[in-house]
Design a protein around this motif. Structure first.
Motif, short mmCIF file in Angstrom:
data_model
loop_
_atom_site.label_atom_id
_atom_site.label_comp_id
_atom_site.label_asym_id
_atom_site.label_seq_id
_atom_site.Cartn_x
_atom_site.Cartn_y
_atom_site.Cartn_z
N CYS A 1 0.84 -1.20 0.00
CA CYS A 1 0.00 0.00 0.00
C CYS A 1 0.87 1.25 0.00
O CYS A 1 0.66 2.18 -0.79
CB CYS A 1 -0.92 -0.03 1.21
SG CYS A 1 -1.99 1.42 1.38
N LEU B 1 1.24 4.06 -3.03
CA LEU B 1 0.96 5.48 -2.78
C LEU B 1 2.19 6.34 -3.07
O LEU B 1 2.07 7.43 -3.65
CB LEU B 1 0.49 5.67 -1.34
CG LEU B 1 -0.87 5.04 -1.00
CD1 LEU B 1 -1.20 5.23 0.47
CD2 LEU B 1 -1.98 5.63 -1.87
N ASN C 1 2.59 6.73 -6.75
CA ASN C 1 1.66 7.73 -7.28
C ASN C 1 2.17 9.14 -7.02
O ASN C 1 2.06 10.02 -7.88
CB ASN C 1 0.28 7.56 -6.64
CG ASN C 1 -0.48 6.38 -7.21
OD1 ASN C 1 -0.18 5.90 -8.28
ND2 ASN C 1 -1.47 5.90 -6.48
N PRO D 1 -9.80 8.61 -8.01
CA PRO D 1 -9.50 7.17 -8.01
C PRO D 1 -9.59 6.53 -9.39
O PRO D 1 -8.93 5.53 -9.65
CB PRO D 1 -10.54 6.58 -7.06
CG PRO D 1 -10.95 7.72 -6.19
CD PRO D 1 -10.86 8.95 -7.05
N SER E 1 -4.61 5.97 -11.52
CA SER E 1 -3.55 6.06 -10.54
C SER E 1 -3.37 4.78 -9.73
O SER E 1 -2.49 4.70 -8.90
CB SER E 1 -3.83 7.23 -9.59
OG SER E 1 -5.04 7.03 -8.90
N LEU F 1 -5.46 3.68 -7.53
CA LEU F 1 -6.14 3.78 -6.23
C LEU F 1 -7.38 2.90 -6.19
O LEU F 1 -7.76 2.44 -5.12
CB LEU F 1 -6.50 5.24 -5.95
CG LEU F 1 -5.32 6.19 -5.71
CD1 LEU F 1 -5.81 7.60 -5.48
CD2 LEU F 1 -4.47 5.72 -4.55
N LEU G 1 -10.17 3.18 2.09
CA LEU G 1 -9.23 4.16 1.57
C LEU G 1 -9.94 5.51 1.51
O LEU G 1 -10.96 5.65 0.84
CB LEU G 1 -8.74 3.75 0.17
CG LEU G 1 -7.60 4.58 -0.40
CD1 LEU G 1 -6.31 4.28 0.37
CD2 LEU G 1 -7.40 4.26 -1.88
N ILE H 1 -9.57 9.60 0.63
CA ILE H 1 -8.75 10.50 -0.19
C ILE H 1 -9.22 11.93 0.04
O ILE H 1 -10.40 12.24 -0.13
CB ILE H 1 -8.87 10.13 -1.68
CG1 ILE H 1 -8.44 8.67 -1.91
CG2 ILE H 1 -8.02 11.07 -2.53
CD1 ILE H 1 -8.69 8.20 -3.32
N VAL I 1 -3.84 10.83 1.57
CA VAL I 1 -4.50 9.54 1.35
C VAL I 1 -4.30 8.70 2.60
O VAL I 1 -3.16 8.50 3.05
CB VAL I 1 -3.95 8.80 0.12
CG1 VAL I 1 -4.68 7.48 -0.09
CG2 VAL I 1 -4.08 9.67 -1.12
#
Length: 430
Positions: free
Chosen positions: A346, A350, A353, A388, A392, A394, A408, A410, A420
């Motif tokens: 995870c 992230l 990204n 999302p 990306s 997500l 999750l 955001i 995030v």
């Protein structure tokens, strides 16, 4: 500040009242009137349907025919469920569909499952309740609308025909009284419009409460979808590992074996010792590349750094990231091995990204855990506007988190910053 607030309130409150008073004349209200009329008609149909099917099933229960017939009646509740959910869309309300009925391996098992189908019984209960309530209520309101509409046009009818259409002990024969009755009819229509709107909203609320899946059914559906996602993800991982081993590592090992075989042949001739040494050197280099591929492959399954814990593993991600990243850890409880692995990937997703899409110059990773949950927060000072569904990754990350009852969140306004937060059960009890 006080004067400004008062001015806004004084101007917006009358506008709000006017908007409320105009509600019966809006397009949404028109759809609400149609919804009310349709459910009123269906209430009468439902009364007849329940009476006929209930009486027939009850009389035939003493025979073998009555049992499968009752099962069909219960399953028919799902058809009524679908019909009322479709009608709810007329007023802009979407009711989630229940889980589909699962046919069993044999006919007797299917009949037994139908007789105990909770969705069917709950839908029939809704049909019974709304039929009992809406039949007299709908009839009364529709009758009131018809009478009020007649009163509205009564002056015109009286003027054209010359015959009294209203009587209070004796026929009314006065234009003034008919004009008063017309005004009363308009007021009654306005009030009845509010009654239909209110009844329609109550009906939709009841439909949502009884026709939509309950919390238990939703939970079962989520678990089934999560299980299917886990299976698909596992199959995809196994295929990737198999492909990488076959196309990469296996091919390199074959090349190493062939090179060593040629070197062995060269060693048999003393004049070709130099060539044999070069072949052995090439095999050694190829072996090193193979070991690197194997390490990368293993790292993709579970990084060896996780053996030391989540924080040291994330530190390796932070160190390799092209953007400066600050790591703040507050892990009071070490999560389970599976949660640690999920958390590692995870954070990796992230941070990837942030590096690729955000345009940020600084990022922060915060790790917090207790006995109940692990919270991962990745913040950056980039351009924001994260969606999302923009490719990306997500969306896939959110799906993986849902597999373990995670979520999750955001927060990424246009212009940044972006925060995030991933929250998952820590699994420390396991």
């Amino acid at each position: 500040m006080t004067v400004t607030t008062t001015a806004i309130t004084s101007t917006s409150a009358p506008e709000g009242r006017r908007r409320t008073l105009r509600t019966p004349f809006t397009a949404a209200a028109g759809r609400g009137y149609l919804y009310f009329l349709l459910v009123s008609v269906l209430a009468l149909v439902g009364v007849v349907y329940l009476f006929v099917t209930g009486l027939t099933s009850g009389l035939l229960l003493i025979t073998l025919v009555g049992i499968p017939l009752l099962a069909l009646v219960v399953l028919s509740g799902r058809r009524w469920n679908a019909l009322y959910r479709l009608l709810a869309r007329l007023v802009g309300v979407t009711i989630d569909p229940p889980a589909p009925f699962a046919r069993q391996a044999s006919w007797p098992q299917t009949v037994a499952a139908a007789l105990t189908d909770g969705v069917g019984w709950r839908s029939l209960g809704f049909l019974l309740l709304q039929s009992i309530v809406m039949t007299p209520l709908g009839y009364g309101v529709v009758l009131g609308v018809v009478i009020s509409a007649v009163l509205v046009v009564s002056p015109v009818i009286w003027a054209i025909t010359g015959e009294a259409i209203v009587s209070f002990d004796e026929p009314v024969d006065s234009l003034g009284i008919y004009l008063l009755l017309s005004a009363g009819g308009l007021l009654a229509l306005y009030l009845l419009a509010w009654v239909m709107i209110g009844i329609g909203r109550a009906h939709v609320w009841l439909a949502e409460a009884l026709l939509a899946p309950n919390d238990r059914d939703r939970r079962v559906g989520e678990l089934e979808r999560a299980r299917a996602d886990v299976v698909d993800d596992s199959v995809a991982t196994l295929r990737r590992v198999e492909r990488d081993l076959h196309d990469g590592t296996q091919a390199r090992l074959i090349a190493v074996a062939m090179t060593l075989a040629r070197a062995e042949e060269q060693l048999a001739d003393p004049d070709k010792a130099d060539r044999a040494r070069r072949l052995v050197s090439d095999a050694l280099a190829n072996t090193k590349d193979t070991l690197t591929e194997l390490r990368d492959l293993v790292r993709g399954i579970r990084p060896p750094a996780l053996d030391l814990g989540l924080v040291p593993a994330v530190q390796t991600l932070v160190a390799r990231n092209p953007i400066p990243v600050e790591l703040v850890d507050d892990l009071a409880v070490r999560p389970s091995l599976g949660v640690e692995t999920l958390a590692y990937f995870c954070v990796a997703e992230l941070l990837a990204n942030v590096s690729k899409h955000s345009g940020a110059t600084q990022a922060t990773v915060r790790l917090h855990s207790d006995a109940d949950e692990l919270r991962i927060t990745v913040a950056d000072n980039g351009s924001g506007g994260v969606e999302p569904a923009n490719g990306s990754g997500l969306t896939g990350l959110a799906d993986r988190l849902r597999m373990v009852d995670g979520r999750l969140d955001i927060d990424s306004p246009a212009g940044g910053p972006t925060t995030v937060t991933a929250v998952v059960p820590s699994g420390a009890q396991r």
